[in-house]
Design an enzyme around this catalytic site. Structure first.
Site, short mmCIF file in Angstrom:
data_model
loop_
_atom_site.label_atom_id
_atom_site.label_comp_id
_atom_site.label_asym_id
_atom_site.label_seq_id
_atom_site.Cartn_x
_atom_site.Cartn_y
_atom_site.Cartn_z
CG ASP A 245 5.29 12.37 22.35
OD1 ASP A 245 4.89 13.28 21.60
OD2 ASP A 245 6.34 11.73 22.14
CD GLU B 125 1.70 13.26 19.17
OE1 GLU B 125 2.16 14.13 18.41
OE2 GLU B 125 2.43 12.50 19.84
#
Length: 571
Positions: A229, A293
């Site tokens: 993330d 990401e």
């Protein structure tokens, strides 16, 4: 789904793990990976919240769909201020989702079906309820405990102003000021997201050591990889300088109307972190993987995250943001394949995830290239039939590399665009006072059956609670039980598509622009091995090339012309 050739080789696909001993055989290079948002996938215990036991109960469905791996969004212990992306304990399962035994059971059951398992890792920030941050709040200014996070004195005569002008991705200032035990105002701490998500200080070796230990904890349990993330956000520019630009999820950063690099994103130091993580993963067999990401542009900067000694994949947001437009999609594909070739990595292809309005809804708007940050009942409502977007799936699944499916894509599930304000839970909705509708609409629980409590999302026979987000009545017609075995359904189209993709080895193939049509004419046309793909983005029908047999089509049309918003695979 008409004019589909019969091929017994497609009837059953082996789910055994392949030999991953050579880099070009690594499973992740051409895998189809299914994203599970655990709280909305399946609820086994009837409390209205999806859970790990619910995931286990639906693994047969995923095996039959034909995916190679699953990626689970966070299930760690958390106060759930940002749906689990505020982690309080990286080594435990939140009771909402079960416990570690439930995770181990799910992992073993997935592996028994030949499914790899990727878990989310959130290294940019923790929860404010993580033991480190609790310790930091109790510790004096300048202490070792505070050095794990980014604490600073404020500006102004009395430190009353934030240390810099950075803004939270969720809206408002990226700094929150603390109050000392004696009631006086104290230091500020950085949170690029919600105030309950303090950013870690990656200049501190203790942070590096802890996160590598977290990697090993889950690798030891047997996970096959990590989705990282905000992978581009860990390192901040020296001195934390002011910045006049703006940053947004998925869309990246701009300054003065141009693409830019924010001082808190895509700094050079992040690559040292991932080179270290690469070494950790190599300690384990089975070609474990990392997928980044990273909202970074241009794509030449994204692929720096997937050089040979760093990560294995990075999400391709240029393709996701292209929308439904032949020239934009063609450009995104060309740019992506050229960029990944330079570093010897595979591209990834994705149309939706838990942070975006579902593409089945975006493509039904008057501007199918737009990227709204949520849709409310007061905004333009999509044309649901137009947005079904089966044609886009045929394009994505025919491209070489790894392809991602967001849960519900295989059902043609649209966004819930009429959620009332009082049920919304996305912190972006609250922090912007509703100016940003937020991501709740794409996170609504799945409809497994057209009848019953919560459309089959709740599997317990006990008196069920209401699902954590309400489902619209329209979801009933998309239910998996109605589509299962139904010729022409989106679910059966996906099953056939994934089987053909595997049989024809499209993920490991090579794309060649065949010149049959041009994107400037609103038609996309390319070859991948023996398969020719034609997709019509235009307003007029086009002739299919002579001498080729239809393998798969996104519509029921059996003619030799391709209607607008239709796509076909030919041999």
């Amino acid at each position: 789904m008409s004019q589909i050739t019969s091929d017994s080789a497609l009837a059953t696909r082996s789910r055994e793990f392949d030999d991953d001993s050579a880099p070009d055989q690594a499973w992740w290079r051409d895998a189809v990976i299914y994203q599970i948002y655990p709280r909305s996938f399946a609820d086994a215990n009837g409390d209205g919240m999806g859970d790990l036991a619910g995931v286990t109960s639906r693994l047969d469905y995923l095996q039959q769909l034909g995916v190679d791996a699953i990626w689970l969004s966070p299930f760690y212990r958390s106060p759930q201020a940002d749906a689990g992306y505020d982690v309080a304990d990286y080594r435990d399962v939140d009771p909402l989702f079960g416990n570690l035994a439930d995770f181990d059971e799910m992992l073993a059951a997935a592996h028994a079906r030949g499914l790899r398992v990727i878990v989310d890792l959130v290294p940019n920030h923790t929860s404010d309820e993580h033991e480190w941050f609790v310790e930091a709040l109790a510790a004096p200014e300048g202490s070792a405990a505070r050095e794990r996070y980014i604490f600073r004195d404020g500006k102004g005569e009395h430190g009353e102003l934030p240390p810099n002008n950075w803004q939270s991705i969720f809206g408002g200032d990226a700094w929150t000021r603390l109050t000392r035990p004696d009631g006086t105002a104290g230091q500020w701490y950085l949170h690029l997201f919600d105030s309950k998500q303090p950013d870690l200080n990656w200049e501190n070796p203790e942070v590096h050591a802890e996160m590598e230990a977290v990697l090993r904890f889950w690798l030891d349990r047997g996970v096959d990889g990590f989705r990282v993330d905000v992978a581009h956000g860990l390192v901040k520019a020296e001195g934390l300088p002011d910045w006049s630009g703006a940053a947004a999820m998925v869309e990246g950063q701009t300054e003065g109307g141009e693409k830019a690099i924010a001082p808190f994103f895509d700094q050079e130091g992040v690559h040292e972190i991932y080179r270290a993580w690469n070494k950790v993963l190599k300690e384990y067999d089975g070609d474990r993987m990392l997928v980044a990401e990273a909202w970074v542009e241009p794509i030449e900067r994204i692929v720096r995250y997937i050089r040979a000694d760093e990560m294995q994949q990075a999400f391709n947001f240029e393709f996701l943001l292209a929308g439904w437009d032949a020239e934009r999609v063609s450009s995104a594909i060309r740019n992506s394949l050229a960029a990944v070739e330079a570093v010897g990595a595979p591209s990834t292809w994705v149309l939706s995830n838990h942070d975006t309005v579902r593409h089945t809804t975006r493509f039904g708007l008057s501007d199918p290239t737009g990227f709204p940050k949520g849709i409310s009942a007061e905004e333009e409502q999509p044309d649901e039939a137009l947005g079904l977007a089966r044609a886009s799936a045929l394009i994505k699944m025919a491209l070489p590399g790894s392809s991602y499916i967001y849960q519900g894509d295989e059902l043609g599930l649209p966004e819930h665009t009429t959620l009332p304000a009082e049920v919304r839970q996305d912190p972006a909705f609250a922090r912007t006072a509703g100016k940003e509708t937020g991501r709740d609409g794409c996170r609504v629980p799945l409809p497994w059956s057209s009848q019953g409590a919560a459309l089959g999302f709740i599997g317990s026979s006990a008196a069920p609670a209401q699902p954590w987000l309400p489902q619209p009545e329209s979801f009933a017609r998309y239910a998996a039980d109605l589509q299962d075995g139904t010729p022409g359904s989106t679910l059966e189209l996906y099953r056939r598509m994934l089987a053909l993709r595997s049989a024809e080895k499209l993920g490991a193939g090579t794309l060649v622009w065949n010149g049959l049509h041009q994107p400037t004419d609103g038609v996309l046309s390319f070859d991948n091995g023996p398969v020719t793909v034609v997709a019509n983005f235009g307003s007029a029908a086009v002739e299919l090339p002579a001498g080729k047999t239809v393998l798969l089509r996104s519509s029921d049309d059996a003619s030799r012309t391709l209607a607008p918003n239709d796509a076909v695979w030919l041999r």
